[in-house]
Write a protein that holds these residues in place. Sequence first.
Motif, PDB file in Angstrom:
ATOM      1  N   VAL A  64     -46.515 -30.409  30.199  1.00 63.46           N
ATOM      2  CA  VAL A  64     -46.003 -29.396  29.586  1.00 63.46           C
ATOM      3  C   VAL A  64     -47.023 -28.270  29.763  1.00 63.46           C
ATOM      4  CG1 VAL A  64     -45.146 -28.145  27.337  1.00 63.46           C
ATOM      5  CG2 VAL A  64     -44.337 -30.422  28.060  1.00 63.46           C
ATOM      6  N   ASP A  65     -46.813 -27.097  30.375  1.00 58.50           N
ATOM      7  CA  ASP A  65     -47.855 -26.128  30.613  1.00 58.50           C
ATOM      8  C   ASP A  65     -47.973 -25.273  29.208  1.00 58.50           C
ATOM      9  OD1 ASP A  65     -49.604 -24.005  31.505  1.00 58.50           O
ATOM     10  OD2 ASP A  65     -48.104 -23.421  32.825  1.00 58.50           O
ATOM     11  N   ILE A  66     -49.127 -25.420  28.786  1.00 53.99           N
ATOM     12  CA  ILE A  66     -49.649 -24.654  27.682  1.00 53.99           C
ATOM     13  C   ILE A  66     -50.654 -23.532  27.818  1.00 53.99           C
ATOM     14  CG2 ILE A  66     -48.948 -26.630  25.972  1.00 53.99           C
ATOM     15  CD1 ILE A  66     -52.225 -27.412  25.795  1.00 53.99           C
ATOM     16  N   SER A  67     -50.721 -23.081  28.919  1.00 50.22           N
ATOM     17  CA  SER A  67     -51.621 -21.995  29.052  1.00 50.22           C
ATOM     18  C   SER A  67     -51.399 -20.790  28.103  1.00 50.22           C
ATOM     19  CB  SER A  67     -51.388 -21.499  30.654  1.00 50.22           C
ATOM     20  OG  SER A  67     -51.492 -22.642  31.481  1.00 50.22           O
ATOM     21  N   GLY A  68     -52.445 -20.012  28.165  1.00 49.35           N
ATOM     22  CA  GLY A  68     -52.465 -18.998  26.989  1.00 49.35           C
ATOM     23  C   GLY A  68     -51.629 -17.906  27.309  1.00 49.35           C
ATOM     24  N   ASN A  69     -51.194 -17.682  28.509  1.00 49.43           N
ATOM     25  CA  ASN A  69     -50.379 -16.536  29.023  1.00 49.43           C
ATOM     26  C   ASN A  69     -49.003 -16.869  28.862  1.00 49.43           C
ATOM     27  OD1 ASN A  69     -50.392 -18.643  31.312  1.00 49.43           O
ATOM     28  ND2 ASN A  69     -50.156 -17.006  32.862  1.00 49.43           N
ATOM     29  N   ARG A  70     -48.716 -18.079  28.543  1.00 48.39           N
ATOM     30  CA  ARG A  70     -47.281 -18.500  28.477  1.00 48.39           C
ATOM     31  C   ARG A  70     -46.681 -18.097  27.117  1.00 48.39           C
ATOM     32  NH1 ARG A  70     -44.941 -23.382  29.528  1.00 48.39           N
ATOM     33  NH2 ARG A  70     -43.468 -22.102  30.784  1.00 48.39           N
ATOM     34  N   THR A  71     -45.318 -17.677  27.009  1.00 47.86           N
ATOM     35  CA  THR A  71     -44.854 -17.229  25.605  1.00 47.86           C
ATOM     36  C   THR A  71     -44.470 -18.505  24.792  1.00 47.86           C
ATOM     37  OG1 THR A  71     -42.463 -17.035  26.368  1.00 47.86           O
ATOM     38  CG2 THR A  71     -44.030 -15.065  26.447  1.00 47.86           C
ATOM     39  N   VAL A  72     -44.394 -18.374  23.486  1.00 47.21           N
ATOM     40  CA  VAL A  72     -43.795 -19.389  22.760  1.00 47.21           C
ATOM     41  C   VAL A  72     -42.258 -19.737  23.148  1.00 47.21           C
ATOM     42  CG1 VAL A  72     -42.917 -19.633  20.504  1.00 47.21           C
ATOM     43  CG2 VAL A  72     -45.119 -18.710  20.606  1.00 47.21           C
ATOM     44  N   GLU A  73     -41.645 -18.986  23.438  1.00 51.08           N
ATOM     45  CA  GLU A  73     -40.322 -19.106  23.977  1.00 51.08           C
ATOM     46  C   GLU A  73     -40.135 -20.037  25.339  1.00 51.08           C
ATOM     47  OE1 GLU A  73     -36.140 -16.682  25.079  1.00 51.08           O
ATOM     48  OE2 GLU A  73     -38.042 -15.664  25.056  1.00 51.08           O
ATOM     49  N   SER A 101     -40.796 -17.643  14.873  1.00 50.24           N
ATOM     50  CA  SER A 101     -39.461 -17.302  15.471  1.00 50.24           C
ATOM     51  C   SER A 101     -39.223 -15.800  15.712  1.00 50.24           C
ATOM     52  CB  SER A 101     -38.381 -17.841  14.675  1.00 50.24           C
ATOM     53  OG  SER A 101     -38.453 -17.395  13.364  1.00 50.24           O
ATOM     54  N   LEU A 102     -39.820 -15.012  15.009  1.00 53.89           N
ATOM     55  CA  LEU A 102     -39.585 -13.435  15.313  1.00 53.89           C
ATOM     56  C   LEU A 102     -40.391 -12.932  16.266  1.00 53.89           C
ATOM     57  CD1 LEU A 102     -39.153 -12.234  11.635  1.00 53.89           C
ATOM     58  CD2 LEU A 102     -37.439 -12.588  13.236  1.00 53.89           C
ATOM     59  N   THR A 103     -41.436 -13.788  16.553  1.00 57.26           N
ATOM     60  CA  THR A 103     -42.562 -13.440  17.747  1.00 57.26           C
ATOM     61  C   THR A 103     -42.582 -14.393  18.985  1.00 57.26           C
ATOM     62  OG1 THR A 103     -44.124 -14.288  16.454  1.00 57.26           O
ATOM     63  CG2 THR A 103     -43.786 -11.952  16.293  1.00 57.26           C
ATOM     64  N   ASP A 104     -41.372 -15.191  19.065  1.00 57.54           N
ATOM     65  CA  ASP A 104     -41.237 -15.985  20.376  1.00 57.54           C
ATOM     66  C   ASP A 104     -41.747 -15.438  21.704  1.00 57.54           C
ATOM     67  OD1 ASP A 104     -41.027 -18.261  18.728  1.00 57.54           O
ATOM     68  OD2 ASP A 104     -38.800 -18.356  19.356  1.00 57.54           O
ATOM     69  N   ASP A 105     -41.607 -13.989  21.625  1.00 57.24           N
ATOM     70  CA  ASP A 105     -42.020 -13.399  23.105  1.00 57.24           C
ATOM     71  C   ASP A 105     -43.638 -13.174  23.285  1.00 57.24           C
ATOM     72  OD1 ASP A 105     -41.748 -11.587  20.888  1.00 57.24           O
ATOM     73  OD2 ASP A 105     -41.085  -9.899  22.262  1.00 57.24           O
ATOM     74  N   TRP A 106     -44.222 -13.401  22.170  1.00 58.31           N
ATOM     75  CA  TRP A 106     -45.768 -13.202  22.290  1.00 58.31           C
ATOM     76  C   TRP A 106     -46.144 -14.629  22.887  1.00 58.31           C
ATOM     77  CZ3 TRP A 106     -47.918 -12.003  16.881  1.00 58.31           C
ATOM     78  CH2 TRP A 106     -47.369 -10.584  16.455  1.00 58.31           C
ATOM     79  N   THR A 107     -47.354 -14.407  23.790  1.00 53.05           N
ATOM     80  CA  THR A 107     -48.059 -15.627  24.512  1.00 53.05           C
ATOM     81  C   THR A 107     -48.766 -16.560  23.360  1.00 53.05           C
ATOM     82  OG1 THR A 107     -50.195 -14.343  24.669  1.00 53.05           O
ATOM     83  CG2 THR A 107     -48.513 -13.903  26.503  1.00 53.05           C
TER      84      THR A 107
END
Length: 140
Positions: A64-73, A101-107
């Motif tokens: 699973v890619d857990i790089s910092g630039n990936r979003t929670v989603e 859940s309200l900020t799943d689009d954040w990295t």
Amino acid sequence: MEMQIQKDDLIKGIQKRFNEAYPFLKIEFFKKSHPNRKPSPKSELINPIEPIGNLSKFDCSGFVDISGNRTVEMLENDFWEKFGLPVQVFRQSGNMWIETSLTDDWTLARQNYEGQQFSVPLSERKSLDDRLEDKRMDTD
């Protein structure tokens, strides 16, 4: 940055490795997925001593890619698509953990930074920033 997952990995081991990469975030595993932008019910939480191989509907080995630039989603989708497991990321806020859940689009990096801002006194942030930067350089 990738996190390898094996079928005999306990949920708590996966959680620990994720938290080592992101000290102000944690990941929880649930029996059922949560509706978009809604919190997951605590009654659906999976016991962290369960091996992932006992829970997954799919092949239980992979990355699973857990790089910092990936979003929670993106991270949550990866766990669902690769392992058939619903997960939810939580961010530390002082002495509490809040669902993202309200900020799943954040990295993941932004979530972790926001957690740090609300959890570490200003006087300690510079030292912590330096330690986290040293750690990132060691893994790159």
